[in-house]
Design a protein around this motif. Structure first.
Motif, mmCIF file in Angstrom:
data_model
loop_
_atom_site.group_PDB
_atom_site.id
_atom_site.type_symbol
_atom_site.label_atom_id
_atom_site.label_comp_id
_atom_site.label_asym_id
_atom_site.label_seq_id
_atom_site.Cartn_x
_atom_site.Cartn_y
_atom_site.Cartn_z
ATOM 1 N N LEU A 126 20.595 43.898 103.157
ATOM 2 C CA LEU A 126 21.274 44.086 101.792
ATOM 3 C C LEU A 126 20.233 43.255 100.955
ATOM 4 C CD1 LEU A 126 23.191 44.932 100.350
ATOM 5 C CD2 LEU A 126 24.597 43.154 99.735
ATOM 6 N N GLU A 129 17.129 44.734 100.657
ATOM 7 C CA GLU A 129 17.290 46.422 99.603
ATOM 8 C C GLU A 129 17.105 44.892 97.858
ATOM 9 O OE1 GLU A 129 20.757 48.603 100.180
ATOM 10 O OE2 GLU A 129 20.668 48.922 98.176
ATOM 11 N N TYR A 130 18.051 44.593 97.853
ATOM 12 C CA TYR A 130 18.486 43.942 96.090
ATOM 13 C C TYR A 130 17.422 42.489 96.150
ATOM 14 C CZ TYR A 130 23.190 45.372 96.179
ATOM 15 O OH TYR A 130 24.344 46.496 96.215
ATOM 16 N N ASP A 132 14.172 42.112 94.876
ATOM 17 C CA ASP A 132 13.073 42.812 93.592
ATOM 18 C C ASP A 132 14.149 42.715 92.228
ATOM 19 O OD1 ASP A 132 10.681 42.943 94.822
ATOM 20 O OD2 ASP A 132 10.531 45.126 94.902
ATOM 21 N N GLN A 133 15.252 43.563 92.238
ATOM 22 C CA GLN A 133 15.740 43.372 91.353
ATOM 23 C C GLN A 133 16.486 41.948 91.129
ATOM 24 O OE1 GLN A 133 17.539 46.305 89.628
ATOM 25 N NE2 GLN A 133 17.670 44.628 88.365
ATOM 26 N N PHE A 134 17.186 41.422 92.271
ATOM 27 C CA PHE A 134 17.189 40.361 92.052
ATOM 28 C C PHE A 134 16.489 39.201 91.631
ATOM 29 C CE2 PHE A 134 21.420 40.058 95.011
ATOM 30 C CZ PHE A 134 22.043 40.633 94.162
ATOM 31 N N ARG A 135 15.027 39.472 91.556
ATOM 32 C CA ARG A 135 13.546 38.548 90.891
ATOM 33 C C ARG A 135 13.996 38.811 89.421
ATOM 34 N NH1 ARG A 135 9.818 38.951 94.519
ATOM 35 N NH2 ARG A 135 11.189 39.379 96.079
ATOM 36 N N SER A 136 13.675 39.981 89.280
ATOM 37 C CA SER A 136 14.072 40.478 88.642
ATOM 38 C C SER A 136 14.526 40.039 87.334
ATOM 39 C CB SER A 136 13.840 42.440 87.958
ATOM 40 O OG SER A 136 14.501 42.740 86.836
ATOM 41 N N LEU A 137 16.022 40.118 87.621
ATOM 42 C CA LEU A 137 17.047 38.894 86.876
ATOM 43 C C LEU A 137 16.727 38.137 86.827
ATOM 44 C CD1 LEU A 137 20.198 41.773 88.043
ATOM 45 C CD2 LEU A 137 19.214 41.703 85.736
ATOM 46 N N CYS A 138 15.918 36.999 87.540
ATOM 47 C CA CYS A 138 15.815 35.641 87.389
ATOM 48 C C CYS A 138 17.147 34.964 88.044
ATOM 49 C CB CYS A 138 15.469 35.254 86.198
ATOM 50 S SG CYS A 138 13.802 36.068 85.765
ATOM 51 N N LEU A 139 18.563 35.700 89.015
ATOM 52 C CA LEU A 139 18.947 35.224 89.538
ATOM 53 C C LEU A 139 18.819 33.672 90.496
ATOM 54 C CD1 LEU A 139 21.389 37.779 91.043
ATOM 55 C CD2 LEU A 139 21.140 37.008 88.538
ATOM 56 N N GLN A 143 23.859 32.445 92.065
ATOM 57 C CA GLN A 143 24.243 33.572 91.648
ATOM 58 C C GLN A 143 23.811 34.479 92.867
ATOM 59 O OE1 GLN A 143 21.991 33.775 88.591
ATOM 60 N NE2 GLN A 143 23.821 33.844 86.876
ATOM 61 N N ALA A 147 26.840 37.508 94.673
ATOM 62 C CA ALA A 147 26.614 38.937 94.881
ATOM 63 C C ALA A 147 25.909 39.583 96.310
ATOM 64 C CB ALA A 147 25.053 39.102 93.482
ATOM 65 N N HIS B 70 5.667 42.290 86.457
ATOM 66 C CA HIS B 70 6.499 41.367 85.709
ATOM 67 C C HIS B 70 6.952 40.008 86.440
ATOM 68 C CE1 HIS B 70 11.163 41.587 85.194
ATOM 69 N NE2 HIS B 70 10.964 41.996 85.759
ATOM 70 N N ARG B 106 29.024 48.370 93.503
ATOM 71 C CA ARG B 106 30.032 48.268 92.717
ATOM 72 C C ARG B 106 30.366 49.574 91.991
ATOM 73 N NH1 ARG B 106 29.552 41.818 91.312
ATOM 74 N NH2 ARG B 106 28.115 41.554 93.194
ATOM 75 N N ARG B 119 23.398 36.522 83.486
ATOM 76 C CA ARG B 119 22.438 36.200 81.781
ATOM 77 C C ARG B 119 23.582 36.025 80.586
ATOM 78 N NH1 ARG B 119 16.852 38.780 82.822
ATOM 79 N NH2 ARG B 119 16.646 37.566 81.198
#
Ligand SMILES: Nc1ncnc2c1ncn2[C@@H]1O[C@H](COP(=O)(O)OP(=O)(O)OP(=O)(O)O)[C@@H](O)[C@H]1O
Ligand SMILES: [Mg+2]
Lengths: 235, 251
Positions: A126, A129-130, A132-139, A143, A147, B70, B106, B119
């Motif tokens: 999982l 898959e996630y 890049d998106q999580f790094r983009s969101l700076c989790l 967190q 998630a 990015h 979700r 955030r």
């Protein structure tokens, strides 16, 4: 020694009449194995999650050990727990040997590695898959783990059920640390082993039938969890 | 010129210090995967505002370039500087809508709520964001059952939820119907007018004409051309861009 058909008849009668001893044994089995499953998940899931997302030296060695521990022989676990809990052992002062707690400890040790190794695989896939998106969101790492655990909830539920299935069906560990004491530590598998050797096939068969039904229910639950997940596109 | 080198990494600005969008300077970046060289000494510079379209053939490295800018990947060589900051230092001030939207397992609303929550944004904005991308009806559906175009719109709403100073869009309208394309373009233009720096990858020449202030055209791992939109579409200087546009327009 009864004939097979006689034994089956008596076994069915025991199950259908709701024999008190039988119910006591079944309830203790469920209590011990469910508790062990919950504790094993509390230990195994965070470990699985951490190993899934962390990159560190020696990670491959950790993976090998985790996978190897999945195949721990129950009698060996039973023996080790026995050595620790016996009167002369390091934890002997706790007086836990031959109690349900000892059985819970043994089963927890047996299935925590299963939960950790299987959940590691699920969460790592999982995360791939996630990531890049999580790094983009700076989790943060916490967190991220939260998630992942939530989004893998259906798969992790089947992991937990697999652990429970193994715990409730195992006999080697609980017979050593529990001792199959009537009204105290007698669970389904140890009772089956004992009653069979005593020649009381009816009780053994009755318990065997219940154990099979439980195994069927666990598989049914796994199946329905999977189907729900697929239907909701949560796989 | 080489601010990125002079700026020690310890001088990271606190996240509250938002001086507004930063200009971008990309110098000689190289990106290799083993034997393959995807980007080969690519350089360009962008101002702090406007909408830049990144174009180029399939596999020319557009998606990789966005990830590098990015801060999701490190180049094999070269420097990227956002007004003196390394990309990783400003990732939190930017958002990227991926070419393949990555949606959480979700509901649609929960996907946006997750971003607002992690955030530290006002979680009441879910409704407005859903409405903004026309997904109000789908709020309680599992996000992964959305159609391709709906998924892209959700990904855009989620990116806007972070209030980015820079918004990267990687072919966000590739699978959308014409009305949705215009809706997305309108909301991206709105963001641009509010001062959000837009960096937009597209193969849609019409869209590039409508949206672009300038165009960066990638070819063979380099910037073949970086021109103001009017010049680029009036007649590209590079033969690579000319071929690309002709192929698109003639076929
Ligand atoms: N992990 C990787 N290993 C090897 N090669 C890779 C890897 N990731 C990307 N590439 C290669 O890098 C090149 C550029 O990929 P990229 O996704 O940036 O192309 P693109 O310009 O976005 O193309 P498209 O228009 O099809 O989206 C491709 O040839 C791809 O095969
Ligand atoms: Mg791409």
């Amino acid at each position: 020694m009864q004939s097979i058909s006689e034994a089956f008849g008596l076994a069915l009668a025991l199950v259908l009449s709701g024999d008190a001893d039988l119910i006591e044994i079944v309830l203790l089995s469920l209590r011990v194995s469910l508790t062990a499953t919950v504790v094993a998940c509390l230990i195994g899931l965070p470990i699985g999650a951490l190993v899934a997302i962390a990159r560190f030296r020696g990670r491959n060695a950790v993976l090998i050990v985790m996978n190897a521990l999945m195949g721990l022989p129950p009698v060996v676990v039973g023996l080790l727990v026995y050595l620790y809990l016996s009167r002369s052992g390091p934890l002997g002062f706790l007086g836990l040997l031959y109690t349900p707690t000892a059985m819970i400890i043994a089963q927890t040790i047996l299935i925590a590695p299963i939960v950790a190794a299987l959940s590691r695989q699920v969460l790592e896939d999982l995360h791939a898959e996630y990531a890049d998106q999580f790094r983009s969101l700076c989790l943060t790492r916490v967190q991220t783990i939260q998630a992942l655990l939530w989004d893998a909830r259906y798969s992790l539920l089947t992991v937990g059920l697999a652990g429970f299935g193994r715990a409730v069906a195992e006999v080697g560990a609980v017979i050593i640390v529990g001792g199959n004491i009537d009204h105290l530590t007698r669970v389904m598998t140890t009772a089956i082993a004992l009653e069979t050797s005593k020649g009381d096939l009816a009780l053994a068969l009755a318990l065997g039938i219940i154990l099979l039904v439980i195994a069927l229910c666990v598989n049914g639950a796994v199946q329905s969890v999977r189907m729900t997940a697929v239907k909701q596109a949560y796989v | 010129m080489s601010d990125a080198v002079a700026m020690p990494h310890s001088l990271t600005a606190p996240s509250e210090d938002r001086a507004g969008p930063l200009s971008l300077d990309v110098r000689d970046i190289v990106l290799r995967f083993g034997e393959t060289t995807v980007l080969d000494g690519l350089s360009f510079a962008l101002g702090a505002s406007g909408c830049t379209m990144v174009m180029g053939a399939n596999g020319s490295g557009k998606s990789m370039l966005l990830k590098l800018l990015h801060g999701l990947m490190e180049p094999s060589a070269g420097h990227i500087s956002w007004g003196g900051y390394a990309p990783q230092e400003v990732t939190a001030r930017q958002a990227l809508v991926f070419q393949k939207p990555v949606l959480l397992r979700r509901t649609v609303a929960a996907n946006i709520d997750f971003v607002l929550k992690t955030r530290g944004k006002d979680r009441a904005r879910v409704t407005a964001l859903l409405d903004h991308v026309g997904l109000t009806q789908k709020a309680d559906q599992p996000a992964r059952l959305l159609s391709g175009g709906e998924a892209q719109r959700l990904a855009l709403a989620r990116a806007l939820a972070t209030d980015p100073e820079v918004l990267f869009l990687d072919e966000p309208t590739a699978s959308l119907d014409p009305a949705s394309v215009l809706a997305i373009e309108r909301s991206v233009s709105d963001a641009r007018d509010r001062g959000v720096r837009i960096i937009f990858v597209t193969h849609d020449v019409g869209q590039a004409r409508r949206m672009a202030d300038d165009v960066v055209f990638l070819h063979r791992g380099r910037v073949a051309e970086h021109s103001p939109s009017t010049e680029f579409f009036a007649g590209p200087r590079s033969s690579a861009a000319r071929d690309y546009l002709n192929g698109r327009i003639v076929v």
